[in-house]
Design an enzyme around this catalytic site. Structure first.
Site, PDB file in Angstrom:
ATOM      1  N   GLU A  94       0.793  -1.230   0.000  1.00 54.16           N
ATOM      2  CA  GLU A  94       0.000   0.000   0.000  1.00 54.16           C
ATOM      3  C   GLU A  94       0.823   1.276   0.000  1.00 54.16           C
ATOM      4  O   GLU A  94       0.341   2.307  -0.447  1.00 54.16           O
ATOM      5  CB  GLU A  94      -0.960  -0.007   1.199  1.00 54.16           C
ATOM      6  N   GLU A 141      -4.225   7.851  -2.488  1.00 48.56           N
ATOM      7  CA  GLU A 141      -3.309   8.918  -2.079  1.00 48.56           C
ATOM      8  C   GLU A 141      -2.583   8.452  -0.837  1.00 48.56           C
ATOM      9  O   GLU A 141      -3.016   7.529  -0.157  1.00 48.56           O
ATOM     10  CB  GLU A 141      -4.073  10.209  -1.740  1.00 48.56           C
TER      11      GLU A 141
END
Length: 192
Positions: A94, A141
């Site tokens: 991630e 993001e």
């Protein structure tokens, strides 16, 4: 014949509500091989979250999937994988970072902590030791935040987890075992 199979054989075709069989309200499944009707057991899913210390802050991701909110990086433990392996893998997938796990912080198990299903998370504190910080996989993001500039809405129970983390970093206190929700942190980690 095992006692369970004997009990099921003594019922009318193992059907719910039959004498000695499962209750009509129990979720049931039928074995595809022997056709025995048994109670379906639902268990919580093991997950990990990783508080990654990076510079003077911690890494958070904006989730690509629902709920699309800021969150601590983390995810499900794969079958055959330890929680520690899952934490290192999820951090890399991630955030792009290779991490070193510093410590296991706490396990959060409130059945309501995740609106999707009952997930139990074990939270690790880690530090980045390599890689390039970039949003990957489930993250759209990524950012590094201090306690003062955390996003206002965090996914799941991550606001409580981060409150616990920042208090721990300041005072050395951890959440007492068996406490849930906003209960106070009452146990010091050193010298009890």
């Amino acid at each position: 014949m095992t006692s369970f199979r004997r009990q099921m054989a003594d019922t009318k075709d193992g059907l719910p509500g039959a004498e000695g069989g499962p209750l009509a309200s129990d979720p049931l499944v039928k074995c595809p091989q022997c056709k025995t009707v048994v109670k379906e057991y639902r268990n919580p899913f093991p997950t990990v979250d990783i508080i990654i210390e990076h510079g003077t802050g911690i890494v958070l991701i904006l989730r690509r999937n629902e709920p699309q909110q800021w969150a601590i990086p983390g995810g499900y433990c794969d079958y055959g994988e330890s929680l520690e392996q899952a934490a290192v893998r999820e951090a890399r997938e991630e955030t792009g970072l290779t991490v070193e796990l510093i410590e296991q912080f706490h396990t959060y198990s409130d059945p309501q902590r995740d609106p999707r299903q009952h997930n139990i998370t074990t939270v690790y504190i880690a530090r980045a030791i390599g890689g390039v910080l970039q949003a990957q996989d489930d993250a759209q993001e990524i950012g590094v935040f201090s306690e003062a500039d955390l996003p206002s809405e965090l996914a799941f129970d991550h606001d409580q987890i981060l409150k616990d983390y920042f208090l721990y970093k300041k005072t050395g206190q951890r959440r007492a075992l068996g406490t849930a929700g906003g209960d106070p942190l009452v146990r010091a980690t050193s010298g009890d």
